[in-house]
Design a protein around this motif. Structure first.
Motif, PDB file in Angstrom:
ATOM      1  N   VAL A  11     -13.897 -28.053 -23.592  1.00 22.01           N
ATOM      2  CA  VAL A  11     -12.807 -27.278 -22.378  1.00 22.01           C
ATOM      3  C   VAL A  11     -14.037 -26.119 -21.653  1.00 22.01           C
ATOM      4  O   VAL A  11     -14.593 -25.800 -22.006  1.00 22.01           O
ATOM      5  CB  VAL A  11     -11.854 -26.619 -23.113  1.00 22.01           C
ATOM      6  N   VAL A  12     -13.715 -26.450 -20.667  1.00 22.71           N
ATOM      7  CA  VAL A  12     -14.559 -25.945 -19.263  1.00 22.71           C
ATOM      8  C   VAL A  12     -13.323 -24.350 -18.838  1.00 22.71           C
ATOM      9  O   VAL A  12     -12.150 -24.480 -19.201  1.00 22.71           O
ATOM     10  CB  VAL A  12     -15.078 -26.349 -18.058  1.00 22.71           C
ATOM     11  N   VAL A  13     -14.847 -23.534 -19.089  1.00 24.67           N
ATOM     12  CA  VAL A  13     -13.878 -21.982 -18.453  1.00 24.67           C
ATOM     13  C   VAL A  13     -14.546 -21.250 -17.464  1.00 24.67           C
ATOM     14  O   VAL A  13     -16.161 -20.902 -17.574  1.00 24.67           O
ATOM     15  CB  VAL A  13     -13.932 -20.906 -19.518  1.00 24.67           C
ATOM     16  N   THR A  14     -14.660 -21.384 -16.555  1.00 23.43           N
ATOM     17  CA  THR A  14     -14.946 -20.583 -14.629  1.00 23.43           C
ATOM     18  C   THR A  14     -14.646 -19.146 -15.374  1.00 23.43           C
ATOM     19  O   THR A  14     -13.778 -18.981 -15.513  1.00 23.43           O
ATOM     20  CB  THR A  14     -14.485 -21.433 -13.400  1.00 23.43           C
ATOM     21  N   GLY A  15     -15.095 -18.115 -14.961  1.00 24.32           N
ATOM     22  CA  GLY A  15     -15.419 -17.130 -14.603  1.00 24.32           C
ATOM     23  C   GLY A  15     -15.381 -16.445 -16.174  1.00 24.32           C
ATOM     24  O   GLY A  15     -15.038 -15.416 -16.357  1.00 24.32           O
ATOM     25  N   ALA A  16     -16.510 -17.494 -16.841  1.00 23.46           N
ATOM     26  CA  ALA A  16     -16.523 -17.010 -18.692  1.00 23.46           C
ATOM     27  C   ALA A  16     -16.640 -15.382 -18.630  1.00 23.46           C
ATOM     28  O   ALA A  16     -16.627 -15.108 -20.044  1.00 23.46           O
ATOM     29  CB  ALA A  16     -17.126 -18.089 -19.450  1.00 23.46           C
ATOM     30  N   GLY A  18     -15.750 -13.075 -17.089  1.00 27.61           N
ATOM     31  CA  GLY A  18     -15.083 -11.781 -16.549  1.00 27.61           C
ATOM     32  C   GLY A  18     -14.219 -11.197 -18.400  1.00 27.61           C
ATOM     33  O   GLY A  18     -14.237 -11.902 -19.286  1.00 27.61           O
ATOM     34  N   PHE A  19     -13.746  -9.350 -17.734  1.00 25.98           N
ATOM     35  CA  PHE A  19     -13.005  -9.949 -18.563  1.00 25.98           C
ATOM     36  C   PHE A  19     -11.860 -10.579 -19.413  1.00 25.98           C
ATOM     37  O   PHE A  19     -11.410 -10.544 -20.883  1.00 25.98           O
ATOM     38  CB  PHE A  19     -11.507  -8.508 -18.339  1.00 25.98           C
ATOM     39  N   LEU A  20     -10.735 -11.431 -18.578  1.00 27.15           N
ATOM     40  CA  LEU A  20      -9.643 -12.062 -18.993  1.00 27.15           C
ATOM     41  C   LEU A  20     -11.260 -13.541 -20.132  1.00 27.15           C
ATOM     42  O   LEU A  20      -9.721 -14.065 -20.786  1.00 27.15           O
ATOM     43  CB  LEU A  20      -9.004 -13.139 -18.148  1.00 27.15           C
ATOM     44  N   GLY A  21     -11.769 -13.825 -18.875  1.00 31.39           N
ATOM     45  CA  GLY A  21     -12.682 -15.011 -19.487  1.00 31.39           C
ATOM     46  C   GLY A  21     -13.185 -14.693 -20.854  1.00 31.39           C
ATOM     47  O   GLY A  21     -13.642 -15.547 -21.413  1.00 31.39           O
ATOM     48  N   LYS A  22     -14.115 -13.532 -21.208  1.00 39.72           N
ATOM     49  CA  LYS A  22     -14.811 -13.425 -22.744  1.00 39.72           C
ATOM     50  C   LYS A  22     -13.895 -13.671 -23.383  1.00 39.72           C
ATOM     51  O   LYS A  22     -13.703 -14.501 -24.254  1.00 39.72           O
ATOM     52  CB  LYS A  22     -15.056 -12.251 -22.583  1.00 39.72           C
ATOM     53  N   ARG A  23     -11.554 -13.508 -23.414  1.00 40.47           N
ATOM     54  CA  ARG A  23     -11.340 -13.056 -24.914  1.00 40.47           C
ATOM     55  C   ARG A  23     -10.530 -14.531 -24.925  1.00 40.47           C
ATOM     56  O   ARG A  23     -10.850 -15.395 -25.571  1.00 40.47           O
ATOM     57  CB  ARG A  23      -9.962 -12.469 -23.638  1.00 40.47           C
ATOM     58  N   LEU A  24     -10.550 -15.369 -23.483  1.00 34.99           N
ATOM     59  CA  LEU A  24      -9.740 -16.213 -23.697  1.00 34.99           C
ATOM     60  C   LEU A  24     -11.312 -17.480 -24.413  1.00 34.99           C
ATOM     61  O   LEU A  24     -11.431 -18.291 -25.054  1.00 34.99           O
ATOM     62  CB  LEU A  24     -10.072 -17.284 -22.192  1.00 34.99           C
ATOM     63  N   ARG A  40     -20.731 -15.903 -13.101  1.00 37.90           N
ATOM     64  CA  ARG A  40     -22.638 -15.644 -12.678  1.00 37.90           C
ATOM     65  C   ARG A  40     -23.270 -15.126 -13.588  1.00 37.90           C
ATOM     66  O   ARG A  40     -24.371 -15.579 -13.314  1.00 37.90           O
ATOM     67  CB  ARG A  40     -21.684 -14.011 -11.885  1.00 37.90           C
ATOM     68  N   ALA A  41     -23.335 -14.839 -15.169  1.00 36.82           N
ATOM     69  CA  ALA A  41     -24.090 -13.775 -15.589  1.00 36.82           C
ATOM     70  C   ALA A  41     -25.094 -15.586 -16.303  1.00 36.82           C
ATOM     71  O   ALA A  41     -25.868 -15.838 -16.702  1.00 36.82           O
ATOM     72  CB  ALA A  41     -23.356 -13.693 -17.316  1.00 36.82           C
ATOM     73  N   ILE A  56     -14.732 -33.775 -20.897  1.00 36.66           N
ATOM     74  CA  ILE A  56     -14.467 -32.773 -20.692  1.00 36.66           C
ATOM     75  C   ILE A  56     -12.942 -33.174 -20.730  1.00 36.66           C
ATOM     76  O   ILE A  56     -12.523 -33.619 -19.858  1.00 36.66           O
ATOM     77  CB  ILE A  56     -14.737 -31.508 -19.574  1.00 36.66           C
ATOM     78  N   ASP A  57     -12.206 -32.385 -21.716  1.00 37.89           N
ATOM     79  CA  ASP A  57     -10.800 -32.138 -21.410  1.00 37.89           C
ATOM     80  C   ASP A  57     -10.135 -31.671 -20.634  1.00 37.89           C
ATOM     81  O   ASP A  57      -8.785 -31.846 -20.104  1.00 37.89           O
ATOM     82  CB  ASP A  57     -10.116 -32.113 -23.232  1.00 37.89           C
ATOM     83  N   HIS A  58     -10.154 -29.756 -20.084  1.00 29.06           N
ATOM     84  CA  HIS A  58      -9.587 -29.614 -19.539  1.00 29.06           C
ATOM     85  C   HIS A  58     -10.424 -28.254 -18.644  1.00 29.06           C
ATOM     86  O   HIS A  58     -11.442 -27.441 -19.565  1.00 29.06           O
ATOM     87  CB  HIS A  58      -8.500 -28.457 -20.662  1.00 29.06           C
ATOM     88  N   VAL A  59     -10.094 -27.645 -17.771  1.00 29.93           N
ATOM     89  CA  VAL A  59     -10.719 -26.828 -17.039  1.00 29.93           C
ATOM     90  C   VAL A  59      -9.804 -25.246 -16.748  1.00 29.93           C
ATOM     91  O   VAL A  59      -8.720 -25.751 -16.051  1.00 29.93           O
ATOM     92  CB  VAL A  59     -11.389 -26.638 -16.048  1.00 29.93           C
ATOM     93  N   PHE A  60      -9.811 -24.241 -17.415  1.00 25.27           N
ATOM     94  CA  PHE A  60      -9.281 -22.751 -16.595  1.00 25.27           C
ATOM     95  C   PHE A  60     -10.734 -22.776 -16.010  1.00 25.27           C
ATOM     96  O   PHE A  60     -11.570 -22.038 -16.114  1.00 25.27           O
ATOM     97  CB  PHE A  60      -9.386 -22.158 -18.090  1.00 25.27           C
ATOM     98  N   HIS A  61      -9.413 -22.287 -14.556  1.00 27.70           N
ATOM     99  CA  HIS A  61     -10.466 -21.989 -13.816  1.00 27.70           C
ATOM    100  C   HIS A  61      -9.540 -20.184 -13.057  1.00 27.70           C
ATOM    101  O   HIS A  61      -8.908 -19.929 -12.549  1.00 27.70           O
ATOM    102  CB  HIS A  61     -10.195 -22.524 -12.348  1.00 27.70           C
ATOM    103  N   LEU A  62     -11.148 -20.078 -13.662  1.00 23.07           N
ATOM    104  CA  LEU A  62     -10.944 -17.706 -13.714  1.00 23.07           C
ATOM    105  C   LEU A  62     -11.286 -17.401 -12.941  1.00 23.07           C
ATOM    106  O   LEU A  62     -11.197 -16.413 -12.503  1.00 23.07           O
ATOM    107  CB  LEU A  62     -10.522 -17.287 -15.270  1.00 23.07           C
ATOM    108  N   ALA A  63     -12.942 -18.162 -12.000  1.00 28.35           N
ATOM    109  CA  ALA A  63     -13.217 -17.435 -11.249  1.00 28.35           C
ATOM    110  C   ALA A  63     -12.797 -16.890 -10.329  1.00 28.35           C
ATOM    111  O   ALA A  63     -12.661 -17.743  -9.209  1.00 28.35           O
ATOM    112  CB  ALA A  63     -14.983 -18.334 -11.414  1.00 28.35           C
ATOM    113  N   ALA A  64     -13.437 -15.425  -9.806  1.00 26.80           N
ATOM    114  CA  ALA A  64     -12.746 -15.254  -8.545  1.00 26.80           C
ATOM    115  C   ALA A  64     -13.374 -14.241  -7.963  1.00 26.80           C
ATOM    116  O   ALA A  64     -14.340 -13.233  -8.467  1.00 26.80           O
ATOM    117  CB  ALA A  64     -10.990 -15.228  -8.251  1.00 26.80           C
ATOM    118  N   GLU A  65     -12.723 -14.153  -6.592  1.00 29.10           N
ATOM    119  CA  GLU A  65     -13.050 -12.569  -5.981  1.00 29.10           C
ATOM    120  C   GLU A  65     -12.130 -11.428  -6.190  1.00 29.10           C
ATOM    121  O   GLU A  65     -11.527 -12.307  -6.238  1.00 29.10           O
ATOM    122  CB  GLU A  65     -13.945 -12.609  -4.544  1.00 29.10           C
TER     123      GLU A  65
END
Length: 290
Positions: A11-16, A18-24, A40-41, A56-65
């Protein structure tokens, strides 16, 4: 789908970061997933870099301004990252053949009726909401045009441990626990919001993956609380009796009440929130004290 369907997947997590990303990311690791963390980190540039999607099976796209006040200052930047950046993610997923979950936002403006279902008229009344709506529209278009499995989730007011003090609940918890703060000062205690604990939000993301085509879900607690009620819950959890000072200065274009209708995600995915506001705030206070 359920969280167990992710066990052992890549799995890929963008915005990993961030607040929600870390928890996910933490939850996905708990399911035995191999997680590629992009943000960004890690030096990832959403607007220029290609995601490593081989296998990769799935992408969670959380990255955003994020942030409504900041969006008024630079609406073009918000549109570029949140709309065009999402198009880049979707196009890469289309080519790689992996499904997507897009984390959207509240885009209904002042509600015409409560609770708010997915069919409620939209009113993205600030640049941040507008940019997230454009990203959501891209999701629907890619799903319909390329048969890309996409889920778009309109999260209501998510809160929880690790969130920035720029957000109400985190700010109140910090003030309640800080011995240097003599009183809780607020601009307006009357607005009501639908507050969703972060672990409930993660459960919704994991349970709502589309098996094909486009899915759209509201995700909230289904209950609204005023700012004044939130203060009472926070003070009770913190064991504090600090006085509350209400300046009675409503914000411009304030939304009086927000409450999500989550019937669709319950019907399709069996998801419903597990945490009351008191339970969620209690978790925040316990983590803050330890």
């Amino acid at each position: 789908m359920s969280a167990d369907d992710f066990r052992g997947q890549r799995v890929v997590v963008t915005g990993a970061g961030g607040f929600l990303g870390k928890r996910l990311v933490a939850r996905l690791h708990g399911l035995g997933c191999e997680v590629v963390e992009l943000g960004r980190a890690s030096g990832f540039d959403l607007l220029n870099d290609e995601m490593p999607l081989s296998g990769i099976d799935h992408v969670f796209h959380l990255a955003a301004e994020t942030g409504v006040p900041a969006s008024w200052e630079d609406p073009a930047r918000f549109h570029l990252v949140n709309a065009h950046g999402t198009v880049r993610v979707l196009d890469q997923c289309r080519r790689a053949g992996c499904s997507v979950t897009y984390v959207g936002a509240y885009i209904y403006g002042i509600p015409q009726s409560l609770p708010i279902s997915e069919e409620h008229p939209l009113d993205p009344n600030n640049p941040y909401a507008f940019s997230k709506w454009m990203g959501e529209q891209a999701c629907e278009w890619f799903a319909g045009t390329y048969a890309l499995p996409v889920t778009a989730v309109r999260l209501f007011n998510v809160y929880g441990p690790g969130q920035s003090d720029r957000f109400l609940v985190s700010s109140l918890v910090a003030q309640a626990l800080d011995p240097a703060v003599a009183s809780i000062k607020l601009m307006d205690i009357s607005p009501r919001r639908d507050y969703l604990y972060v672990d409930d939000a993660i459960d919704a993301l994991l349970s709502s993956r589309s098996p094909g085509g486009y899915r759209l879900y509201n995700v909230g607690s289904g209950v609204s609380h005023s700012v004044g009620e939130v203060v009472e819950v926070v003070l009770a959890a913190a064991g504090s009796s600090k006085p509350v000072i209400d300046a009675n200065e409503p914000r411009r274009n304030e939304i009086p009440d927000v409450r999500a209708d989550c019937t669709r995600i319950f019907t399709d995915c069996g998801w419903s929130p597990r945490y009351t506001l008191a339970a969620g705030v209690g978790e925040m206070v316990r983590e803050a004290l330890h």
